[in-house]
Design a protein around this motif. Structure first.
Motif, PDB file in Angstrom:
ATOM      1  N   HIS A  85      24.000  93.743  26.235  1.00  0.00           N
ATOM      2  CA  HIS A  85      23.373  92.876  25.262  1.00  0.00           C
ATOM      3  C   HIS A  85      23.387  91.442  25.796  1.00  0.00           C
ATOM      4  O   HIS A  85      24.301  91.056  26.528  1.00  0.00           O
ATOM      5  N   TRP A  86      22.360  90.681  25.430  1.00  0.00           N
ATOM      6  CA  TRP A  86      22.280  89.271  25.821  1.00  0.00           C
ATOM      7  C   TRP A  86      22.315  88.414  24.578  1.00  0.00           C
ATOM      8  O   TRP A  86      21.663  88.712  23.579  1.00  0.00           O
ATOM      9  N   PHE A  87      23.100  87.323  24.631  1.00  0.00           N
ATOM     10  CA  PHE A  87      23.233  86.434  23.485  1.00  0.00           C
ATOM     11  C   PHE A  87      23.092  85.004  23.970  1.00  0.00           C
ATOM     12  O   PHE A  87      23.880  84.527  24.790  1.00  0.00           O
ATOM     13  N   GLY A  88      22.056  84.306  23.480  1.00  0.00           N
ATOM     14  CA  GLY A  88      21.776  82.949  23.929  1.00  0.00           C
ATOM     15  C   GLY A  88      22.298  81.904  22.962  1.00  0.00           C
ATOM     16  O   GLY A  88      22.073  82.000  21.746  1.00  0.00           O
ATOM     17  N   ILE A  89      22.983  80.893  23.487  1.00  0.00           N
ATOM     18  CA  ILE A  89      23.565  79.822  22.680  1.00  0.00           C
ATOM     19  C   ILE A  89      23.033  78.485  23.170  1.00  0.00           C
ATOM     20  O   ILE A  89      23.122  78.156  24.356  1.00  0.00           O
ATOM     21  N   GLY A  90      22.481  77.684  22.253  1.00  0.00           N
ATOM     22  CA  GLY A  90      22.113  76.305  22.560  1.00  0.00           C
ATOM     23  C   GLY A  90      23.173  75.367  21.997  1.00  0.00           C
ATOM     24  O   GLY A  90      23.740  75.634  20.937  1.00  0.00           O
ATOM     25  N   PHE A  91      23.453  74.291  22.698  1.00  0.00           N
ATOM     26  CA  PHE A  91      24.506  73.391  22.230  1.00  0.00           C
ATOM     27  C   PHE A  91      24.215  71.953  22.624  1.00  0.00           C
ATOM     28  O   PHE A  91      23.717  71.683  23.710  1.00  0.00           O
ATOM     29  N   ALA A  92      24.495  71.039  21.696  1.00  0.00           N
ATOM     30  CA  ALA A  92      24.486  69.612  22.024  1.00  0.00           C
ATOM     31  C   ALA A  92      25.790  69.294  22.739  1.00  0.00           C
ATOM     32  O   ALA A  92      26.843  69.843  22.391  1.00  0.00           O
ATOM     33  N   PRO A  93      25.775  68.433  23.771  1.00  0.00           N
ATOM     34  CA  PRO A  93      26.967  68.209  24.594  1.00  0.00           C
ATOM     35  C   PRO A  93      28.226  67.856  23.805  1.00  0.00           C
ATOM     36  O   PRO A  93      29.313  68.345  24.110  1.00  0.00           O
ATOM     37  N   SER A  94      28.105  67.038  22.759  1.00  0.00           N
ATOM     38  CA  SER A  94      29.308  66.595  22.050  1.00  0.00           C
ATOM     39  C   SER A  94      29.976  67.718  21.275  1.00  0.00           C
ATOM     40  O   SER A  94      31.148  67.607  20.912  1.00  0.00           O
ATOM     41  N   THR A  95      29.269  68.837  21.029  1.00  0.00           N
ATOM     42  CA  THR A  95      29.895  69.950  20.308  1.00  0.00           C
ATOM     43  C   THR A  95      30.897  70.703  21.174  1.00  0.00           C
ATOM     44  O   THR A  95      31.697  71.491  20.670  1.00  0.00           O
ATOM     45  N   LEU A  96      30.873  70.473  22.482  1.00  0.00           N
ATOM     46  CA  LEU A  96      31.802  71.165  23.384  1.00  0.00           C
ATOM     47  C   LEU A  96      33.220  70.610  23.308  1.00  0.00           C
ATOM     48  O   LEU A  96      34.142  71.183  23.891  1.00  0.00           O
ATOM     49  N   TYR A  97      33.409  69.487  22.613  1.00  0.00           N
ATOM     50  CA  TYR A  97      34.746  68.909  22.520  1.00  0.00           C
ATOM     51  C   TYR A  97      35.532  69.477  21.350  1.00  0.00           C
ATOM     52  O   TYR A  97      36.673  69.091  21.132  1.00  0.00           O
ATOM     53  N   GLY A  98      34.934  70.382  20.589  1.00  0.00           N
ATOM     54  CA  GLY A  98      35.612  70.963  19.443  1.00  0.00           C
ATOM     55  C   GLY A  98      35.949  72.423  19.657  1.00  0.00           C
ATOM     56  O   GLY A  98      36.461  72.820  20.705  1.00  0.00           O
ATOM     57  N   ALA A  99      35.609  73.259  18.660  1.00  0.00           N
ATOM     58  CA  ALA A  99      35.992  74.671  18.677  1.00  0.00           C
ATOM     59  C   ALA A  99      35.027  75.541  19.469  1.00  0.00           C
ATOM     60  O   ALA A  99      35.331  76.698  19.752  1.00  0.00           O
ATOM     61  N   LEU A 100      33.850  75.009  19.845  1.00  0.00           N
ATOM     62  CA  LEU A 100      32.839  75.841  20.485  1.00  0.00           C
ATOM     63  C   LEU A 100      33.307  76.521  21.766  1.00  0.00           C
ATOM     64  O   LEU A 100      33.025  77.714  21.966  1.00  0.00           O
ATOM     65  N   PRO A 101      34.013  75.843  22.679  1.00  0.00           N
ATOM     66  CA  PRO A 101      34.460  76.550  23.895  1.00  0.00           C
ATOM     67  C   PRO A 101      35.299  77.783  23.591  1.00  0.00           C
ATOM     68  O   PRO A 101      35.150  78.822  24.259  1.00  0.00           O
ATOM     69  N   GLU A 102      36.169  77.695  22.595  1.00  0.00           N
ATOM     70  CA  GLU A 102      36.994  78.858  22.233  1.00  0.00           C
ATOM     71  C   GLU A 102      36.128  80.002  21.715  1.00  0.00           C
ATOM     72  O   GLU A 102      36.372  81.176  22.014  1.00  0.00           O
ATOM     73  N   LEU A 103      35.093  79.662  20.956  1.00  0.00           N
ATOM     74  CA  LEU A 103      34.185  80.683  20.446  1.00  0.00           C
ATOM     75  C   LEU A 103      33.426  81.359  21.583  1.00  0.00           C
ATOM     76  O   LEU A 103      33.231  82.577  21.579  1.00  0.00           O
ATOM     77  N   ILE A 104      32.992  80.585  22.563  1.00  0.00           N
ATOM     78  CA  ILE A 104      32.277  81.150  23.707  1.00  0.00           C
ATOM     79  C   ILE A 104      33.202  82.073  24.499  1.00  0.00           C
ATOM     80  O   ILE A 104      32.799  83.156  24.936  1.00  0.00           O
ATOM     81  N   ARG A 105      34.459  81.644  24.672  1.00  0.00           N
ATOM     82  CA  ARG A 105      35.422  82.505  25.377  1.00  0.00           C
ATOM     83  C   ARG A 105      35.594  83.826  24.641  1.00  0.00           C
ATOM     84  O   ARG A 105      35.701  84.892  25.270  1.00  0.00           O
TER      85      ARG A 105
END
Length: 296
Positions: free
Chosen positions: A91-111
């Motif tokens: 399965h493929w799952f595409g995520i778009g993100f604004a750069p400043s959102t990477l300083y919060g919980a998003l990296p953990e969600l991607i992991r």
């Protein structure tokens, strides 16, 4: 230059013999020679020393072979993943993100997503406006941005709100326990992104305008990191979500704003008609990560 040129060149580079390379490729030798000549003409250099026996690669040929080997390997992996996705094996799952959102919980969600061995996660850095277009075109499945976009085909959900803070270069006269919008409005501003609009830049402009303090924009930047760099270079000041303070720099100071209620939301966007189990599962996971702690 076409893909076949690369494959033909690799066959010759690995066998160092046009006859054996042609046999490997299941083509006649004259067409193979012509294809290699076309590649060399397009590059404007010789890749193979034809006078030597056995054949040898020129310096340019060795360089081209090394780097196109990586390219063909990546293409092979992409082709295999594409085949398995088409057959329903992955399965493929595409995520778009604004750069400043990477300083919060998003990296953990991607992991958390990437722990699934049968899932390929694609990441695209983009503004909220670009995310909405990518969602509507099917290029991504979910987006994390900073502004509200009125589009009936997209559902947006505010996950949290980050207080805004002023980003000032070291030694700036406004550095203190806090600073007012009136004081900040007297300074030149570096805003981002410059395009496309509307964007986070408009959110900052409106925050000042609504308090009766229009600002002077000295420079637009397309990325958060560029804006921060311009601030440290003395081009102006800017406002950033407080979560960006995790990006520690010795040449930058973050100062709280005196006025209350100045925030930048993190907004999750998704297609209204997408009811896939994978998306719904990820949305639930996102909500759990951003849910406020229970009172005790």
């Amino acid at each position: 230059m076409e893909l076949r040129h690369l494959r033909y060149f690799h066959a010759v580079a690995e066998t160092l013999n046009f006859t054996r390379a042609a046999e490997r490729l299941h083509i006649a030798q004259p067409p193979l020679s012509r294809q290699i000549q076309q590649l060399e003409e397009e590059l404007g250099v010789s890749l193979i020393e034809r006078d030597s026996r056995p054949l040898k690669l020129t310096k340019a040929g060795r360089y081209f072979y090394q780097h196109t080997t990586q390219l063909l390997s990546q293409l092979g992996e992409i082709s295999e993943s594409t085949r398995r996705i088409g057959l329903g094996q992955r399965h493929w799952f595409g995520i778009g993100f604004a750069p400043s959102t990477l300083y919060g919980a998003l990296p953990e969600l991607i992991r958390a997503l990437r722990r699934d061995a049968e899932l390929d996660v694609g990441l695209t850095e983009s503004t909220t406006l670009q995310q909405v277009e990518a969602l509507k075109n099917g290029r991504i499945d979910i987006g994390f941005g900073r502004i509200i976009i009125d589009d009936p085909s997209v559902i947006q959900e505010v996950l949290t709100e980050d207080p805004l803070v002023a980003a000032l270069p070291v030694g700036h006269r406004l550095i203190g326990e806090q600073v007012s919008l009136r004081e900040l409005a007297r300074e030149p501003f570096v805003l981002y992104p410059g395009r496309p609009r509307p964007s986070y830049a408009d959110h900052v402009i409106e925050a000042f305008r609504s308090h009766g303090h229009p600002i002077q924009v000295a420079q637009f930047a397309n990325e958060l990191q560029t804006a921060i760099g311009l601030v440290t270079a003395g081009m102006g000041i800017t406002l950033v979500p407080s979560v960006v303070q995790r990006m520690h720099r010795d040449d930058l100071v973050y100062v709280p704003i005196a006025e209350s209620g100045l925030v930048s939301p993190i907004i999750m966007s998704r297609r209204r008609d997408d009811q896939s189990a994978l998306l719904q599962s990820f949305v639930t996971l996102v909500r759990q990560h951003f849910a406020p702690p229970l009172a005790v």
